[in-house]
Enzyme design. Structure first.
Site: not given
Lengths: 719, 52
Positions: A37, A439
């Site tokens: 922001c 994996d």
């Protein structure tokens, strides 16, 4: 600021304003992951500017990065500490790996695009007057004005195409740049001749819009590649490897690359080993999962060999370096991967294949038109005009946009979901995937274990007391489990960590031990567990299981639904692998595989004609990643794995993998549609041009409608 | 058609102004951080420092 005079306040507020900082090169770059922001920007810039030695600081919010110019007396770590105190987590980035901040290539391309667009609009205005019936002096005035705008604009804007054409002709190939450059150059020269002496059609606006649309395609292409490249460079730049070397004058921090054989380094718990070496002092547990895929930590003592890339878990070590830098096992394997990667770079993309058919076709058509009309009409100039019209109309304006526009839409959508494509053909190869190999450690699972079953009550309280403060992942899991169960720690004195075994202490005069089965007298059944022994009682079992990554099971199910076979190849033990396979719903699972075995499995699948997508994070996966048809690595993986992959998963959630496959398939369909759309426009326009009925108006209409259709079709994918 | 003598230079000049603005914005790195610029406009600290 009430006591200070106005000018003093101003100087304090803008330290960079008076110094010649505007053109100074930033020497420190920081990654600010949470910035979001206006007040974050202001806080970060003010905090940094207040540090003595900082000349100026500027936050780039799009890149979530701060670039800082200093006088050389400030360290990046000190700045990170200041920012963290201000509530903004920051990590130093390696500027050398980041590359240059402003991309000159993109800026030059946008400049050419802007000039071509400006010239196109103005010439188009003048041309509309000519088409709607301007005659005589007005017509020739307008054409001369068009020429005065077009010739310099084309000479500047279309230079990439001319350069590309010259390059490819020198190399003896026929790339898409050749017909493009030929069409632009011939159209401009002939229109110039017509404007000066003739009364025929002038094709200035056609040449300009061709340049404009093709440059737009190039800019889109470059924007995707650049976004991917800079994000990949950022990941690498976050991985600054440093080591604590024990020199003659005490410990010093040096980059891992500067370590030499014989140096002694200190490795604290939680740190990655910077080089291969032998333990001189200290005992510990090592996490080897990044290298081998095993989740269970391995005990290590003086005299044991350790390798770069392993993580030290429990005890401080002093390691004597036996090989460093480019000679470590990690670096050698990474280098091997780089060589293997060239196989994938030979993949020809859809656009290249389409271009390969198209470029010769355009030349043949134009040549046929020229010869035929010369023979029919007996006028070489007239025949040339028709040949040029054919060249302009067939020129692959929409073809140049068809594929990049889709890539931009698809990769933008994937990026928002947390997947970053790092190679230009990744999308097309992902679309062809029919088998997915995962994996286990670090990919399907997060690498941190959790408690599956445990006794509760006072035993858990004792276990929590022992586990607290240990760096071992199993101890961390136990503490989290106890906290969630609302069990406070019991009072345990003389707490002592025995690396490689467990933790010991005294509870109400009895010795209590928490750790490995062999040390506490538990029965090792092969499954991952910790044991607690109180005095001489029978030890209690704390069963461990691996934490699945969020979305793992959903990803497997979605991939199945998309028609892919899913398999699990792991270097870990059989029981652990079977457990994860059952929880994610993968039927095919193999355990205990060495990196070479994984590679062999993938090569066998490829030999069967399967297109395999490999998803893996460790060094034991890198060979398999580079052998696969397409590869994805999590951002938490090793640098080597990330650079062997086509796409990096920045988000925690694994379900994006399935989404990537479906989006890639839709993108490929969209690319095909676009190529056919472009061809359809040509199929209508070419006969018109061949019979000599083409006018600049028809060319302008065909070119802009086909380009707009193709872009709109691509944008449907971005939603 | 004498009006053309005025209109053509006017249109070319206006176009040229637009082009000059575009060239300036590219040279001055106006497109480097669109995200940040969107938020900076809300900030009270006036900021005219160029990008380092």
């Amino acid at each position: 600021m009430s006591g200070a005079c106005a000018c003093g306040g101003l100087a304090a507020e803008m330290p960079g304003a008076s110094a010649p900082a505007a053109d100074a090169r930033p020497d420190i770059a920081l990654h600010l992951p949470t910035i979001h922001c206006a007040s974050c920007i202001a806080t970060a810039e003010r905090t940094l500017a207040d540090v003595p030695g900082v000349i100026s600081a500027r936050v780039n919010m799009g890149l979530k990065r701060a670039l800082i110019v200093t006088d050389g007396s400030v360290a990046a770590d000190a700045l990170c500490a200041r920012l963290e105190a201000a509530g903004l987590p920051a990590q130093p980035l390696d500027l050398a790996r980041l590359g240059k901040p402003g991309d000159a290539e993109m800026r030059a391309l946008l400049m050419r695009l802007g000039i071509a667009g400006f010239a196109m609009m103005n010439v188009m205005l003048l041309s509309v007057a000519v088409w709607s019936g301007a005659a005589d002096a007005t017509r020739s005035l307008f054409q001369l004005l068009s020429a005065a705008i077009s010739v310099p604009a084309i000479a500047y804007s279309a230079r990439p195409f001319f350069a590309g054409a010259v390059r490819s002709l020198r190399a003896g190939r026929l790339s898409m740049d050749v017909p493009i450059a030929l069409a632009i150059a011939l159209a401009t020269l002939m229109s110039l001749a017509e404007a000066l002496w003739g009364a025929g059609h002038a094709w200035f606006e056609a040449a300009l819009s061709l340049t404009f649309f093709l440059l737009a395609g190039r800019a889109l292409d470059l924007a995707t590649r650049r976004a991917a490249r800079s994000a990949a460079a950022e990941l690498a730049a976050l991985d600054v490897g440093t080591a604590t070397r024990l020199g003659r004058d005490g410990p010093e921090t040096v980059p891992s690359a500067e370590l030499r054989v014989g140096d002694r380094v200190r490795v604290l718990p939680g740190q990655r080993l910077p080089a291969d070496g032998r333990i001189v002092e200290g005992e510990t547990d090592l996490d080897r999962s990044a290298l081998t895929g095993e989740t269970a930590p391995v005990a290590a003592a003086p005299g044991d060999d350790v390798a770069a890339g392993e993580t030290n878990l429990t005890g401080a070590l002093v390691v004597e370096v036996t090989s460093a830098g480019q000679d470590t096992r990690l670096a050698r394997l990474t280098a091997l991967v780089a060589v293997a990667e060239s196989a994938r770079s030979r993949y020809t993309s859809l656009a290249d294949r389409a271009g390969g058919v198209y470029a010769p076709l355009v030349h043949i058509l134009a040549a046929v038109a020229f010869v035929a009309w010369w023979w029919i009409a007996g006028d070489a100039w007239y025949a040339l005009a028709i040949a040029i019209a054919v060249l302009i109309i067939t020129c692959p304006c929409a073809l140049g946009l068809a594929v990049p526009a889709v890539s931009v839409a698809a990769s933008g959508r994937l990026f928002r979901r947390g997947l970053l494509l790092t190679t230009s053909t990744a999308l097309e190869r992902l679309a062809e995937v029919d088998t997915v190999v995962f994996d286990k450690t670090g990919t399907l699972t997060t690498g941190t274990p959790r408690i599956a079953d445990a006794p509760d009550g006072p035993e858990l309280a004792i276990a929590r007391a022992l586990a607290e403060g240990s760096g071992h992942p199993a101890a961390g899991a136990l503490v989290r489990h106890a906290r969630a169960a609302g069990v406070e720690a019991a009072t345990v004195s003389d707490r002592r960590e025995v690396p490689g075994r467990g933790v010991e202490g005294t509870w109400r005069g009895q010795t209590v031990r928490l750790g490995r089965a062999a040390w506490t007298g538990g029965e090792d059944d092969g499954r991952s567990a910790m044991w607690l022994r109180i005095g001489t009682e029978t030890p209690l079992r704390f069963g461990l299981e691996e934490t699945l990554r969020p979305g793992a099971a959903e990803a497997v199910a979605a991939l199945r639904a998309a028609g892919c076979d899913v398999a699990l190849l792991s270097g870990d033990g059989r029981l652990a692998v079977e457990d994860v396979a059952a929880r994610t719903g993968i039927a095919e699972a193999e355990a205990g595989l060495a990196p070479e075995d994984k590679l062999a499995r993938l090569e066998a699948l490829a030999a069967e004609g399967r297109r395999v997508l490999m998803v893996g994070d460790g060094l034991n996966d890198t060979a398999a990643l580079s052998a696969a048809h397409a590869a994805i690595a999590p951002g938490s993986g090793l640098d080597a794995a990330r650079s062997a992959a086509d796409a990096v998963l920045m988000a925690e959630d694994l379900s994006v993998v399935a989404e990537a496959v479906t989006i890639a398939r839709r993108a490929r369909t969209r690319m095909r549609q676009n190529l056919w759309l472009a061809a359809a426009y040509n199929a209508i326009a070419i006969p018109v041009a061949l019979v000599g009925a083409a006018t600049p108006l028809i060319a302008a209409l065909a070119m802009s409608t086909s380009s707009v259709t193709v872009s709109l079709n691509a944008m449907r994918l971005g939603r | 058609m004498n009006v053309l003598a005025v209109l053509i230079p006017v249109s070319l000049i206006l176009g040229g102004v637009g082009l000059a603005a575009f060239v300036w914005s590219m040279r001055a790195s106006q497109y480097e951080d669109l995200e940040g610029a969107r938020h900076r406009v809300l900030s009270d600290d006036h900021d005219d420092r160029p990008l380092p």
